[in-house]
Design a protein around this motif. Structure first.
Motif, PDB file in Angstrom:
ATOM      1  N   ILE A 399     -33.275 -14.641  28.471  1.00 47.11           N
ATOM      2  CA  ILE A 399     -33.667 -13.166  29.229  1.00 47.11           C
ATOM      3  C   ILE A 399     -32.985 -11.721  28.643  1.00 47.11           C
ATOM      4  N   TYR A 400     -34.350 -11.440  28.187  1.00 47.56           N
ATOM      5  CA  TYR A 400     -34.578  -9.526  27.348  1.00 47.56           C
ATOM      6  C   TYR A 400     -33.992  -9.280  28.356  1.00 47.56           C
ATOM      7  N   GLY A 401     -32.323  -7.970  27.586  1.00 49.27           N
ATOM      8  CA  GLY A 401     -31.905  -6.749  28.678  1.00 49.27           C
ATOM      9  C   GLY A 401     -30.977  -7.553  29.796  1.00 49.27           C
ATOM     10  N   SER A 402     -30.818  -8.797  29.746  1.00 42.01           N
ATOM     11  CA  SER A 402     -29.923  -9.427  30.940  1.00 42.01           C
ATOM     12  C   SER A 402     -28.368  -8.791  29.798  1.00 42.01           C
ATOM     13  N   ALA A 403     -28.265  -8.722  30.746  1.00 42.27           N
ATOM     14  CA  ALA A 403     -26.321  -8.852  30.577  1.00 42.27           C
ATOM     15  C   ALA A 403     -25.957 -10.425  29.889  1.00 42.27           C
ATOM     16  N   SER A 404     -26.236 -11.469  30.722  1.00 44.40           N
ATOM     17  CA  SER A 404     -26.266 -12.894  30.100  1.00 44.40           C
ATOM     18  C   SER A 404     -26.621 -13.208  28.464  1.00 44.40           C
ATOM     19  N   LEU A 405     -26.115 -14.535  28.485  1.00 43.30           N
ATOM     20  CA  LEU A 405     -27.099 -14.864  26.947  1.00 43.30           C
ATOM     21  C   LEU A 405     -27.947 -16.234  27.664  1.00 43.30           C
ATOM     22  N   GLY A 406     -28.606 -15.886  28.882  1.00 36.13           N
ATOM     23  CA  GLY A 406     -29.630 -17.555  29.527  1.00 36.13           C
ATOM     24  C   GLY A 406     -28.615 -18.325  30.338  1.00 36.13           C
ATOM     25  N   TYR A 407     -29.490 -19.412  29.723  1.00 36.34           N
ATOM     26  CA  TYR A 407     -28.982 -20.797  29.934  1.00 36.34           C
ATOM     27  C   TYR A 407     -29.535 -22.070  29.170  1.00 36.34           C
ATOM     28  N   VAL A 408     -28.423 -23.058  29.151  1.00 40.10           N
ATOM     29  CA  VAL A 408     -29.130 -24.225  28.246  1.00 40.10           C
ATOM     30  C   VAL A 408     -29.578 -25.372  29.990  1.00 40.10           C
ATOM     31  N   ASP A 409     -30.099 -25.722  29.164  1.00 36.57           N
ATOM     32  CA  ASP A 409     -30.125 -27.381  30.100  1.00 36.57           C
ATOM     33  C   ASP A 409     -29.865 -28.791  29.959  1.00 36.57           C
ATOM     34  N   ALA A 410     -29.009 -28.802  30.526  1.00 34.46           N
ATOM     35  CA  ALA A 410     -27.980 -30.028  29.613  1.00 34.46           C
ATOM     36  C   ALA A 410     -28.753 -31.278  30.268  1.00 34.46           C
ATOM     37  N   THR A 411     -29.755 -31.329  30.878  1.00 40.33           N
ATOM     38  CA  THR A 411     -30.274 -32.581  30.782  1.00 40.33           C
ATOM     39  C   THR A 411     -31.421 -32.574  30.182  1.00 40.33           C
ATOM     40  N   HIS A 412     -31.839 -31.891  29.069  1.00 39.22           N
ATOM     41  CA  HIS A 412     -32.856 -31.706  28.167  1.00 39.22           C
ATOM     42  C   HIS A 412     -33.098 -32.404  26.928  1.00 39.22           C
ATOM     43  N   GLN A 413     -31.888 -33.106  26.891  1.00 40.75           N
ATOM     44  CA  GLN A 413     -31.999 -34.372  25.463  1.00 40.75           C
ATOM     45  C   GLN A 413     -32.126 -35.749  26.354  1.00 40.75           C
ATOM     46  N   GLN A 414     -32.004 -35.461  27.476  1.00 43.75           N
ATOM     47  CA  GLN A 414     -32.558 -37.075  28.301  1.00 43.75           C
ATOM     48  C   GLN A 414     -33.904 -37.126  27.887  1.00 43.75           C
ATOM     49  N   VAL A 415     -34.166 -37.653  27.742  1.00 46.15           N
ATOM     50  CA  VAL A 415     -35.359 -38.682  27.111  1.00 46.15           C
ATOM     51  C   VAL A 415     -36.530 -39.641  28.601  1.00 46.15           C
ATOM     52  N   GLN A 416     -35.770 -39.712  29.567  1.00 46.57           N
ATOM     53  CA  GLN A 416     -37.019 -39.408  30.550  1.00 46.57           C
ATOM     54  C   GLN A 416     -37.208 -38.102  30.989  1.00 46.57           C
ATOM     55  N   GLN A 417     -39.004 -38.442  31.247  1.00 42.89           N
ATOM     56  CA  GLN A 417     -39.570 -37.180  31.080  1.00 42.89           C
ATOM     57  C   GLN A 417     -39.130 -36.581  32.757  1.00 42.89           C
ATOM     58  N   ARG A 418     -39.368 -37.779  33.439  1.00 45.54           N
ATOM     59  CA  ARG A 418     -38.945 -37.162  35.481  1.00 45.54           C
ATOM     60  C   ARG A 418     -37.935 -37.116  35.608  1.00 45.54           C
ATOM     61  N   LYS A 419     -37.220 -35.728  36.100  1.00 51.27           N
ATOM     62  CA  LYS A 419     -35.978 -35.614  36.010  1.00 51.27           C
ATOM     63  C   LYS A 419     -35.912 -35.329  37.325  1.00 51.27           C
ATOM     64  N   GLU A 420     -35.100 -35.780  38.502  1.00 49.51           N
ATOM     65  CA  GLU A 420     -34.920 -35.169  39.300  1.00 49.51           C
ATOM     66  C   GLU A 420     -34.362 -34.835  40.250  1.00 49.51           C
ATOM     67  N   ARG A 421     -33.100 -33.735  39.320  1.00 51.26           N
ATOM     68  CA  ARG A 421     -32.344 -32.815  39.246  1.00 51.26           C
ATOM     69  C   ARG A 421     -31.918 -32.112  37.906  1.00 51.26           C
TER      70      ARG A 421
END
Length: 536
Positions: A399-421
């Motif tokens: 997020i531009y201007g945020s004090a944070s560095l944003g977030y990474v999606d830990a489930t992003h590397q999972q191969v299934q398209q539909r993710k329950e959570r």
């Protein structure tokens, strides 16, 4: 320390952290979202700072003792075992090895608690590439000799996005809504970086290389270490709000240090030291896993079963004749134990090393030149989030201007398209004040405070974040990484603190490089291990 006081203090170790954060224990505050503050074991670690311990009654003989099971300590242990030195033990206070590359997990995925990726490695790092082969990250080499990386470990598309000017754009370099002059600043900046990537010093070495100590020591380049990144950017007339924000984001990301405090040499190194080539990946691609660099920690410790003692708080390291005596507290049994070794590798931050050694002169040098920034990392378990317009959900979301560095999606590397959570890992370096003040503030705050801070930041891009978040867990890193301020990387303090003591006590940690990246930790471990092998 008297026995009664010792029992009282050690009995409190197991409960000290929960009491410290009592208001955060899975209780619903104004955030109405459960969770807790987990690790690192600051309460137990502060016993080393606040108390003295009598020596143990007996010392068990070992060939090598390694204090610290982060990347450097595990790298050293792995290398020693590979070269026939097997009578070793690695001590670590935490219950899980890995240092700030630790990881966690739940029913939906594993997730990082700290470092979460490595860039495509430089091709001259042969030992590192060999390790990645061993970990099956590299599956082979093509006819040109370029490494082939496992496609499952190259970050999947879409890789990264930036929320700027009310829109998610692709990539983290701002471009949406910028005028011609602002875009020209980025063109000039990256032309300068390309120059530095190719540049060699008068000594024939690359201007910027990994490990740091393989870089040129040309005086014209060392001069960059005597100014801040902001001063250097001023000299280049790189003045737009967007280029300043981007460089500041990058230096806070890699060094936990704002661009107006970080050494210009370190800031340029962030961009100019990466030169890796691969058969199936671009030089700017990254390798990542659900658990982040926890995957690499698992690979480092693969052949170290029975050689890692967790819940072990080292209390002193003392030379004793031609050997080294190491005392440590077994947190589970509340017993002080002793080890006597031919060699000891201190794979811990330098402020810890100074206390273990009882070395006031070393401690003063660390206080003067080494500054450790605290971080807050949050893991959120979420359902389907509302998305603003533009680039779809990516692995890295900033997020531009945020004090944070944003977030990474830990489930992003999972191969299934539909993710329950999904599990989102949110990063916040606490750079708004001095490290000392930020550390105290961090430990005083409870779960509700941190949960509200995360939710308020992410509400800008996900207006239903509060309704869709099922749990938020918080990790506080009191001394996450050293800050490479001006004068540190090419200063004498870092060099002198790296030197072994009496040929038997050795040091290995990323703070001795000034740059807290995986490769530096890996090679710090190898360097210390090789000193031992030279004497066996």
């Amino acid at each position: 320390m008297k026995r009664g006081e010792f029992i009282r203090l050690t009995t409190g170790i197991a409960v000290a952290a929960p009491l410290l954060y009592a208001c955060g224990e899975t209780k619903r505050g104004t955030s109405a979202i459960p969770g807790e503050i987990v690790g690192a074991s600051a309460a137990a670690g502060h016993l080393l700072r606040d108390h003295t311990f009598n020596p143990p009654a007996a010392f068990e003989a070992k060939e090598v003792v390694i204090v610290g099971a982060g990347v450097s300590g595990l790298s050293a242990a792995r290398y020693l075992v590979q070269h026939g030195v097997t009578d070793i033990i690695v001590l670590d206070l935490e219950q899980q090895p890995g240092g700030n590359a630790a990881s966690g997990g739940n029913a939906f995925s594993k997730y990082p608690w700290g470092a979460h990726y490595v860039p495509v490695p430089n091709n001259n790092l042969t030992e590192y590439l060999s390790f990645l082969e061993e970990a099956r990250v590299i599956t082979g080499y093509d006819q040109a000799g370029l490494p082939v990386y496992d496609e499952f470990y190259i970050c999947h598309d879409p890789e990264e996005r930036l929320y700027v000017n009310g829109h998610w754009q692709e990539g983290l370099v701002p471009n949406f809504g910028l005028n011609a002059a602002e875009l020209a600043d980025f063109k000039q900046f990256f032309a300068l970086i390309d120059h530095f990537k190719k540049l060699k010093g008068s000594d024939g070495l690359d201007a910027f290389s990994i490990p740091v100590d393989t870089s040129s020591r040309d005086e014209s380049l060392r001069a960059l270490d005597r100014m801040t990144m902001k001063v250097w950017m001023d000299s280049q007339k790189l003045t737009s709000e967007y280029i300043r924000w981007y460089v500041d984001y990058c230096t806070r990301d890699d060094f936990g240090t704002p661009y107006d405090m970080v050494s210009a040499w370190a800031g340029i190194h962030y961009f100019a030291s990466r030169k890796g080539k691969a058969a199936n990946a671009a030089h700017n691609d990254v390798l990542t896993w659900e658990q982040g660099n926890g995957f690499l920690i698992e690979a480092l410790r693969k052949n170290l079963d029975g050689k890692i003692a967790t819940g072990a708080l080292a209390t002193s390291v003392k030379a004793s004749g031609d050997r080294v005596r190491i005392s440590y507290l077994d947190v589970a049994t509340r017993q002080l134990k002793g080890l006597e070794a031919k060699h000891c590798i201190m794979a811990v931050p330098q402020f810890v090393a100074a206390r273990l050694l009882g070395d006031t002169e070393r401690g003063k040098a660390v206080t003067d030149y080494f500054h450790y920034v605290p971080w807050m990392v949050a893991n959120l378990t979420v359902g389907d989030l509302h998305e603003r317009g533009g680039q779809p959900a990516s692995w890295d979301n900033v997020i531009y201007g945020s004090a944070s560095l944003g977030y990474v999606d830990a489930t992003h590397q999972q191969v299934q398209q539909r993710k329950e959570r999904r599990n989102l890992t949110y990063y916040l370096p606490l750079t708004h004040t001095s490290p000392e003040a930020a550390r105290k503030e961090a430990y005083r705050a409870g779960h509700t405070f941190w949960a509200e801070k995360v939710l308020a930041d992410l509400h800008r891009v996900h207006p239903d974040i509060r309704e869709q978040t099922e749990r938020i867990d918080i990790m506080l890193w009191g001394h996450a990484m050293v800050q490479p301020r001006p004068g540190m990387v090419h200063g004498e303090a870092r060099k002198s603190l790296s030197e072994s003591i009496g040929g038997a006590i050795h040091f290995a940690h990323t703070d001795l490089a000034g740059v807290s990246i995986f490769e530096e930790g890996f090679y710090q471990g190898l360097k210390a291990a090789r000193k031992i092998l030279q004497k066996t």
